[in-house]
Motif scaffolding. Structure first.
Motif, PDB file in Angstrom:
ATOM      1  N   HIS A 295       0.848  -1.193   0.000  1.00 39.27           N
ATOM      2  CA  HIS A 295       0.000   0.000   0.000  1.00 39.27           C
ATOM      3  C   HIS A 295       0.887   1.248   0.000  1.00 39.27           C
ATOM      4  N   LYS A 296       0.639   2.169  -0.902  1.00 36.96           N
ATOM      5  CA  LYS A 296       1.398   3.413  -0.943  1.00 36.96           C
ATOM      6  C   LYS A 296       0.627   4.509  -0.220  1.00 36.96           C
ATOM      7  N   TYR A 297       1.332   5.222   0.624  1.00 36.41           N
ATOM      8  CA  TYR A 297       0.713   6.271   1.430  1.00 36.41           C
ATOM      9  C   TYR A 297       0.986   7.626   0.777  1.00 36.41           C
ATOM     10  N   LEU A 298      -0.084   8.380   0.537  1.00 39.63           N
ATOM     11  CA  LEU A 298       0.030   9.670  -0.138  1.00 39.63           C
ATOM     12  C   LEU A 298       0.932  10.625   0.635  1.00 39.63           C
ATOM     13  N   LEU A 299       0.812  10.640   1.957  1.00 43.06           N
ATOM     14  CA  LEU A 299       1.522  11.615   2.791  1.00 43.06           C
ATOM     15  C   LEU A 299       2.710  10.986   3.506  1.00 43.06           C
ATOM     16  N   SER A 300       3.262   9.937   2.923  1.00 48.31           N
ATOM     17  CA  SER A 300       4.394   9.239   3.534  1.00 48.31           C
ATOM     18  C   SER A 300       5.567  10.188   3.792  1.00 48.31           C
ATOM     19  N   ARG A 345      -7.121   7.799  10.418  1.00 51.16           N
ATOM     20  CA  ARG A 345      -7.350   7.057   9.181  1.00 51.16           C
ATOM     21  C   ARG A 345      -6.760   7.803   7.979  1.00 51.16           C
ATOM     22  N   CYS A 346      -6.017   7.076   7.170  1.00 52.10           N
ATOM     23  CA  CYS A 346      -5.313   7.685   6.028  1.00 52.10           C
ATOM     24  C   CYS A 346      -6.262   8.377   5.061  1.00 52.10           C
ATOM     25  N   SER A 347      -7.354   7.709   4.718  1.00 46.88           N
ATOM     26  CA  SER A 347      -8.255   8.245   3.701  1.00 46.88           C
ATOM     27  C   SER A 347      -8.801   9.618   4.087  1.00 46.88           C
ATOM     28  N   ASP A 348      -9.089   9.818   5.382  1.00 45.65           N
ATOM     29  CA  ASP A 348      -9.650  11.101   5.833  1.00 45.65           C
ATOM     30  C   ASP A 348      -8.621  12.229   5.706  1.00 45.65           C
ATOM     31  N   ILE A 349      -7.400  11.979   6.194  1.00 48.14           N
ATOM     32  CA  ILE A 349      -6.360  13.010   6.138  1.00 48.14           C
ATOM     33  C   ILE A 349      -5.927  13.251   4.700  1.00 48.14           C
ATOM     34  N   ASP A 350      -5.831  12.166   3.919  1.00 45.92           N
ATOM     35  CA  ASP A 350      -5.448  12.306   2.508  1.00 45.92           C
ATOM     36  C   ASP A 350      -6.428  13.210   1.763  1.00 45.92           C
ATOM     37  N   TRP A 354      -5.397  16.647  -0.009  1.00 47.77           N
ATOM     38  CA  TRP A 354      -5.481  16.677  -1.467  1.00 47.77           C
ATOM     39  C   TRP A 354      -6.517  17.690  -1.957  1.00 47.77           C
ATOM     40  N   ASN A 355      -7.614  17.861  -1.218  1.00 43.06           N
ATOM     41  CA  ASN A 355      -8.614  18.861  -1.591  1.00 43.06           C
ATOM     42  C   ASN A 355      -8.003  20.269  -1.571  1.00 43.06           C
ATOM     43  N   GLN A 356      -7.192  20.531  -0.545  1.00 44.08           N
ATOM     44  CA  GLN A 356      -6.526  21.838  -0.456  1.00 44.08           C
ATOM     45  C   GLN A 356      -5.556  22.024  -1.622  1.00 44.08           C
ATOM     46  N   ILE A 357      -4.766  20.971  -1.905  1.00 36.14           N
ATOM     47  CA  ILE A 357      -3.763  21.065  -2.971  1.00 36.14           C
ATOM     48  C   ILE A 357      -4.441  21.204  -4.335  1.00 36.14           C
ATOM     49  N   SER A 358      -5.456  20.365  -4.589  1.00 37.21           N
ATOM     50  CA  SER A 358      -6.115  20.408  -5.903  1.00 37.21           C
ATOM     51  C   SER A 358      -6.850  21.731  -6.117  1.00 37.21           C
ATOM     52  N   GLN A 359      -7.391  22.317  -5.045  1.00 29.93           N
ATOM     53  CA  GLN A 359      -8.046  23.623  -5.153  1.00 29.93           C
ATOM     54  C   GLN A 359      -7.053  24.672  -5.643  1.00 29.93           C
ATOM     55  N   LEU A 360      -5.857  24.648  -5.092  1.00 30.95           N
ATOM     56  CA  LEU A 360      -4.829  25.592  -5.514  1.00 30.95           C
ATOM     57  C   LEU A 360      -4.355  25.322  -6.934  1.00 30.95           C
ATOM     58  N   LEU A 361      -4.214  24.029  -7.275  1.00 34.72           N
ATOM     59  CA  LEU A 361      -3.701  23.683  -8.603  1.00 34.72           C
ATOM     60  C   LEU A 361      -4.709  24.000  -9.706  1.00 34.72           C
ATOM     61  N   ASN A 362      -6.015  23.828  -9.415  1.00 35.71           N
ATOM     62  CA  ASN A 362      -7.042  24.116 -10.401  1.00 35.71           C
ATOM     63  C   ASN A 362      -7.236  25.612 -10.615  1.00 35.71           C
ATOM     64  N   ASP A 363      -7.005  26.365  -9.537  1.00 38.73           N
ATOM     65  CA  ASP A 363      -7.210  27.815  -9.640  1.00 38.73           C
ATOM     66  C   ASP A 363      -6.208  28.535  -8.737  1.00 38.73           C
ATOM     67  N   ILE A 490      -0.607  16.897  12.702  1.00 45.56           N
ATOM     68  CA  ILE A 490      -1.949  16.360  12.933  1.00 45.56           C
ATOM     69  C   ILE A 490      -2.248  16.297  14.425  1.00 45.56           C
ATOM     70  N   SER A 491      -3.366  16.917  14.799  1.00 46.16           N
ATOM     71  CA  SER A 491      -3.841  16.838  16.175  1.00 46.16           C
ATOM     72  C   SER A 491      -5.083  15.953  16.259  1.00 46.16           C
ATOM     73  N   SER A 492      -5.999  16.147  15.293  1.00 40.12           N
ATOM     74  CA  SER A 492      -7.213  15.331  15.210  1.00 40.12           C
ATOM     75  C   SER A 492      -7.719  15.417  13.769  1.00 40.12           C
ATOM     76  N   TYR A 493      -8.850  14.774  13.511  1.00 36.46           N
ATOM     77  CA  TYR A 493      -9.423  14.813  12.163  1.00 36.46           C
ATOM     78  C   TYR A 493      -9.791  16.226  11.739  1.00 36.46           C
ATOM     79  N   THR A 494     -10.154  17.052  12.710  1.00 37.28           N
ATOM     80  CA  THR A 494     -10.598  18.416  12.395  1.00 37.28           C
ATOM     81  C   THR A 494      -9.500  19.457  12.613  1.00 37.28           C
ATOM     82  N   ASP A 495      -8.354  19.018  13.110  1.00 41.24           N
ATOM     83  CA  ASP A 495      -7.269  19.950  13.396  1.00 41.24           C
ATOM     84  C   ASP A 495      -6.006  19.468  12.682  1.00 41.24           C
ATOM     85  N   VAL A 496      -5.883  19.870  11.407  1.00 40.47           N
ATOM     86  CA  VAL A 496      -4.755  19.483  10.572  1.00 40.47           C
ATOM     87  C   VAL A 496      -4.047  20.741  10.097  1.00 40.47           C
TER      88      VAL A 496
END
Length: 501
Positions: A295-300, A345-350, A354-363, A490-496
């Motif tokens: 398994h490859k981790y996006l934020l490894s 959980r990886c999927s939540d943090i990923d 990625w949403n933040q990064i893709s938002q910047l890359l798209n616009d 990372i502190s929690s799911y809502t505090d990244v």
């Protein structure tokens, strides 16, 4: 004010020639009586330490006391007791005479052109004598090596050093552990394979180390696996320590050319064939196992726990028929400090990152219209570090207040004074760090500067993003994230907290 007597001896051989500590002290005391010194005498003794280095415990204490105005006169038997090199001798002489008077028992030292010439000549002669002594000593050591004697590195796991024969005898109990380590590495089972897992197993079995203290670490296991002594070939004269000062910092000696190595045959614990198989496995282990996680981790390599400040690593967790992947704040390296145990959980943090990064890359121009900068994506961590330093300085002030109160207790004066010096040095260092940090913050804490810097990074990342957009896999996403993101706390799911370059 007090008078200081400094004495030093580096070897037993010097003691035999008349430089023993008691003899030096007696001659220096006699000099003090001759000069009619009537104030307190403090003795500084460096026993078994070379005069070719400045880092000597008692000398450092003497220099600190001189700078603090405690000492007004320093008495030494001879210049070569103070230092064995001309440059060090002149440095110490100038430093001491800046604050107090320097006297020698066996040298009529006058600060005149003739006196300084004679003084420097004595330093040069002492330096020459030291070099000749080292040359003769090394010649004798090499001769012993060629005769099959062990002269260095005699604290080897699996063996006892026999002082009568200058040779290793096998320690049966430890030798059995060495064989077990090689066996588990060469013929691994599903539960125990590799240096890290072997070290963990040794700790679980409560098997003691050579010194009977501490824990087994994977690096120790690896050194055992790589040491040719266990197949009966003990290598001496492999490293060159000449000119390297053994201080508090970790240092690496220079390795000599293999033609200079001296191999001494000792009783073998491991069959040479087994040893060579182990070396082959070690040589290919990195190539075989690096990057082969299923398994490859996006934020490894980017995630860090904001509470205990330790890295968070990817980990697979199986529950019944379900498999999840987590970033886990727990160190799996045997012998290292454990983390706080937090898992996200990886999927939540990923998705968040990625949403933040893709938002910047798209616009990329969205920086003008959003509060993404205020959301700490460019938080440099200055405020956090400044608060930490200010908290440390506050603790130091409290500690100094308590230490000053203890100075009134006579039996604790010496220990308290030493502690005060250490604490003051630490305070000075922290104040310097704080000043530099605040300057950096003032230089960097500009909204427009931060925005322009992010735009430069985004320009490079966006070009790559549009070039790969049609087939953006995990490797491409990981590459983009690493172009922009320096660290994710990372502190929690809502505090990244995302920290960019």
């Amino acid at each position: 004010m007090a008078t200081a007597i400094y004495v030093r001896v580096s070897t037993d051989e010097q003691a035999k020639k008349g430089f023993s500590i008691p003899a030096q002290l007696e001659d220096c005391r006699a000099k003090a009586r001759e000069e009619r010194v009537d104030n307190e005498i403090i003795e500084y003794i460096d026993d078994g330490i070379t005069g070719s280095i400045l880092e000597r415990p008692s000398l450092e204490k003497l220099r600190n006391d001189i700078r603090q105005g405690i000492i007004d006169t320093v008495i030494v038997l001879d210049p070569d007791r103070l230092a064995r090199g001309t440059s060090i001798l002149l440095i110490l002489t100038e430093e001491i005479e800046k604050y107090c008077k320097l006297m020698f028992v066996n040298s009529d030292y006058n600060k005149t052109p003739e006196g300084m010439l004679f003084y420097q000549l004595k330093g040069i002669v002492s330096e020459f004598e030291r070099a000749k002594t080292r040359e003769r000593s090394m010649r004798g050591i090499k001769q012993k090596m060629k005769l099959g004697k062990i002269v260095r590195g005699n604290n080897l796991y699996g063996y006892n050093f026999n002082k009568e024969t200058d040779m290793f005898d096998i320690n049966d109990e430890e030798a059995e552990i060495v064989r077990l380590i090689f066996n588990k590495f060469v013929h691994p089972d599903p539960c125990i394979s590799g240096p890290n897992m072997i070290a963990r197993w040794l700790n679980e079995q409560s098997i003691p180390t050579k010194k009977r203290v501490g824990k087994w670490h994977r690096s120790v296991v690896r050194r055992i696996l790589c040491n040719s002594a266990y197949k009966g070939e003990f290598i001496q004269n492999k490293t060159d320590w000449n000119g390297i000062v053994r201080g508090r910092d970790r240092i690496t000696p220079k390795q000599k050319d293999p033609s200079e190595w001296v191999v001494v045959n000792i009783p073998a614990i491991i069959d040479p064939a087994i040893f060579e198989i182990a070396q082959d496995k070690i040589q290919v282990s990195r190539r075989l196992y690096a990057g082969l996680n299923k398994h490859k981790y996006l934020l490894s390599g980017l995630c860090r726990c904001s509470e205990c400040d330790r890295p968070m690593r990817g980990k697979k967790v199986s529950r019944k028929n379900k498999v999840d992947y987590y970033y886990y704040c727990k160190c799996d390296v045997e012998g290292s400090q454990w983390g706080c145990g937090k898992s996200i959980r990886c999927s939540d943090i990923d998705d968040i990152v990625w949403n933040q990064i893709s938002q910047l890359l798209n616009d990329p121009d969205c920086i003008e219209d959003t509060n993404i900068l205020e959301d700490n994506i460019l938080d440099t961590g200055y405020e956090r570090e400044i608060k930490r330093l200010e908290k440390e300085l506050s603790k130091i002030e409290q500690m100094k207040s308590r230490l000053f109160e203890l100075l009134s207790t006579p039996e604790l004066v010496e220990d308290v004074r030493k502690k005060l010096i250490d604490v003051t040095e630490k305070q000075t260092k922290l104040l310097s760090e704080l000043e530099c940090l605040k300057k950096e913050q003032s230089d960097f804490d500009s909204y427009q500067l931060r925005k322009d810097r992010l735009k430069e990074v985004l320009k490079v990342a966006t070009e790559y993003y549009y070039g790969k957009r049609m087939g953006l896999g995990i490797d491409e996403k990981q590459h983009l994230v690493r172009l922009i993101v320096k660290e994710i706390r990372i502190s929690s799911y809502t505090d990244v907290e995302i920290i960019t370059y």
